[in-house]
Design an enzyme around this catalytic site. Structure first.
Site, mmCIF file in Angstrom:
data_model
loop_
_atom_site.group_PDB
_atom_site.id
_atom_site.type_symbol
_atom_site.label_atom_id
_atom_site.label_comp_id
_atom_site.label_asym_id
_atom_site.label_seq_id
_atom_site.Cartn_x
_atom_site.Cartn_y
_atom_site.Cartn_z
ATOM 1 C CG ASN A 105 -1.872 -1.189 1.215
ATOM 2 O OD1 ASN A 105 -2.094 -1.796 0.161
ATOM 3 N ND2 ASN A 105 -2.397 -1.552 2.380
ATOM 4 C CB VAL A 106 1.116 4.097 -2.118
ATOM 5 C CG1 VAL A 106 1.927 3.128 -2.971
ATOM 6 C CG2 VAL A 106 -0.269 4.309 -2.721
ATOM 7 C CG HIS B 285 4.063 -1.794 -4.769
ATOM 8 N ND1 HIS B 285 2.936 -2.566 -4.871
ATOM 9 C CD2 HIS B 285 5.097 -2.604 -5.075
ATOM 10 C CE1 HIS B 285 3.269 -3.798 -5.238
ATOM 11 N NE2 HIS B 285 4.585 -3.846 -5.348
ATOM 12 N N GLY C 233 -5.199 -8.972 3.097
ATOM 13 C CA GLY C 233 -5.783 -8.055 2.121
ATOM 14 C C GLY C 233 -4.992 -7.853 0.858
ATOM 15 C CB THR C 234 -2.173 -8.726 -0.825
ATOM 16 O OG1 THR C 234 -1.592 -8.849 -2.134
ATOM 17 C CG2 THR C 234 -1.568 -9.752 0.103
HETATM 18 N N1 APR Z 1 -10.275 -7.203 4.370
HETATM 19 C C1 APR Z 1 -9.345 -8.057 3.859
HETATM 20 N N2 APR Z 1 -9.169 -8.274 2.531
HETATM 21 C C2 APR Z 1 -9.992 -7.606 1.698
HETATM 22 C C3 APR Z 1 -10.994 -6.703 2.147
HETATM 23 C C4 APR Z 1 -11.119 -6.520 3.546
HETATM 24 N N3 APR Z 1 -12.045 -5.693 4.063
HETATM 25 N N4 APR Z 1 -11.648 -6.214 1.054
HETATM 26 C C5 APR Z 1 -11.061 -6.769 -0.025
HETATM 27 N N5 APR Z 1 -10.082 -7.610 0.357
HETATM 28 C C6 APR Z 1 -9.188 -8.421 -0.468
HETATM 29 C C7 APR Z 1 -9.694 -8.726 -1.861
HETATM 30 O O1 APR Z 1 -10.475 -9.912 -1.845
HETATM 31 C C8 APR Z 1 -8.392 -8.921 -2.631
HETATM 32 O O2 APR Z 1 -7.978 -10.274 -2.604
HETATM 33 O O3 APR Z 1 -8.015 -7.657 -0.655
HETATM 34 C C9 APR Z 1 -7.382 -8.074 -1.857
HETATM 35 C C10 APR Z 1 -6.976 -6.827 -2.611
HETATM 36 O O4 APR Z 1 -6.287 -7.263 -3.762
HETATM 37 P P1 APR Z 1 -5.859 -6.168 -4.846
HETATM 38 O O5 APR Z 1 -7.012 -5.257 -5.103
HETATM 39 O O6 APR Z 1 -5.246 -6.938 -5.983
HETATM 40 O O7 APR Z 1 -4.764 -5.299 -4.109
HETATM 41 P P2 APR Z 1 -3.246 -5.674 -3.853
HETATM 42 O O8 APR Z 1 -3.073 -7.159 -3.725
HETATM 43 O O9 APR Z 1 -2.789 -4.829 -2.726
HETATM 44 O O10 APR Z 1 -2.556 -5.165 -5.215
HETATM 45 C C11 APR Z 1 -1.153 -5.283 -5.273
HETATM 46 O O11 APR Z 1 -1.174 -4.169 -7.407
HETATM 47 O O12 APR Z 1 -1.980 -2.458 -8.703
HETATM 48 C C12 APR Z 1 -0.885 -2.886 -7.994
HETATM 49 O O13 APR Z 1 0.767 -1.597 -6.957
HETATM 50 C C13 APR Z 1 -0.567 -1.936 -6.882
HETATM 51 O O14 APR Z 1 0.083 -2.449 -4.610
HETATM 52 C C14 APR Z 1 -0.828 -2.775 -5.629
HETATM 53 C C15 APR Z 1 -0.604 -4.184 -6.127
#
Ligand code: APR
Length: 224
Positions: free
Chosen positions: A87-88, A104, A169-170
């Protein structure tokens, strides 16, 4: 003290009101990610990208850390905790977590277009014409698709010494961040918190809940 490494993504900030990336049919704040989070997107339309991050930086003044961010700070009472975040936003900082690696970049920093190590704190909009000390245009200190992840080596070192890995949450879809899970020592506990089945692996404990709702489950597993 046992060492917990926490890998966080957009999902931990979702309950603070910050959009995730891949929850909304691939659009991020109504933009295709590659249009606003890639080197080619920036070269094609620097103003659009600057405005996009200006809006996200402004949003930081309206959101707050949620119970999940605060729980990670509380964990420091019983464990040696290092957070590696994709996260940023500054919500882990505002929850006062002590050991934090941003893979990132950070919205509240800006950098020279020419020199990725010329980084300054920056809390207002970046306008075309705002220059770094080297005379080049300031840009967000964000690692875009197509750019190296300078903090990756530090992150790998941390993961290699983890006794427990917490992933919150990723979607584990973006590399090299997602590859961090491959560096853990054998047989350590990996706990994955996500309300969706974004990431599957038979060697992990998946708590299928939102971050703030999973706190009691995590405490039980950790013996707290
Ligand atoms: N609690 C926990 N997890 C959650 C919640 C919540 N309230 N709401 C959503 N999620 C989950 C989703 O199901 C998903 O699997 O969080 C995850 C978010 O995934 P992404 O939207 O892909 O985000 P992230 O994994 O952080 O993306 C990674 O991608 O675009 C680039 O650089 C950007 O840092 C980012 C990277």
């Amino acid at each position: 003290m046992k060492k917990i490494v926490v890998l966080t993504g957009a999902g931990i900030s979702a309950e603070s009101g910050i959009s995730t990336f891949r929850d909304s049919n691939g659009l991020w704040e109504n933009h295709d990610i590659m249009e606003v989070a890639s080197v080619s997107g920036y070269n094609k339309n620097p103003q659009l990208v600057q405005d996009f991050y200006n809006k996200r930086r402004q949003q930081l003044f309206e959101v707050h850390p949620n119970k999940a961010h605060l729980f990670l700070k509380e964990l420091e009472q019983n464990f040696n905790v290092t957070i590696i975040t994709q996260n940023v936003d500054d919500l882990h900082e505002r929850a006062e977590s002590s050991h934090l690696i941003h893979l990132h970049g950070e919205l509240r920093k800006a950098r020279s277009e020419r020199n990725e190590n010329m980084i300054i704190n920056w809390n207002k909009d970046i306008k075309i014409g705002d220059l770094a000390e080297d005379g080049s245009q300031l840009r967000p200190h964000i690692v875009w698709f197509g750019e190296m992840v300078p903090m990756m080596d530090n992150a790998i070192k941390e993961v290699k010494t983890a006794d427990i890995l917490l992933v919150i949450g990723t979607s584990m879809k973006v590399y090299p961040a997602a590859s961090l899970i491959d560096y853990v020592k054998n047989n350590i506990q990996i706990i994955y918190i996500d309300p969706n089945d974004s990431f599957q692996s038979n060697s992990i404990i998946h708590i299928k809940k939102k971050a703030t709702e999973a706190i009691d489950d995590i405490k039980k597993i950790l013996g707290l």
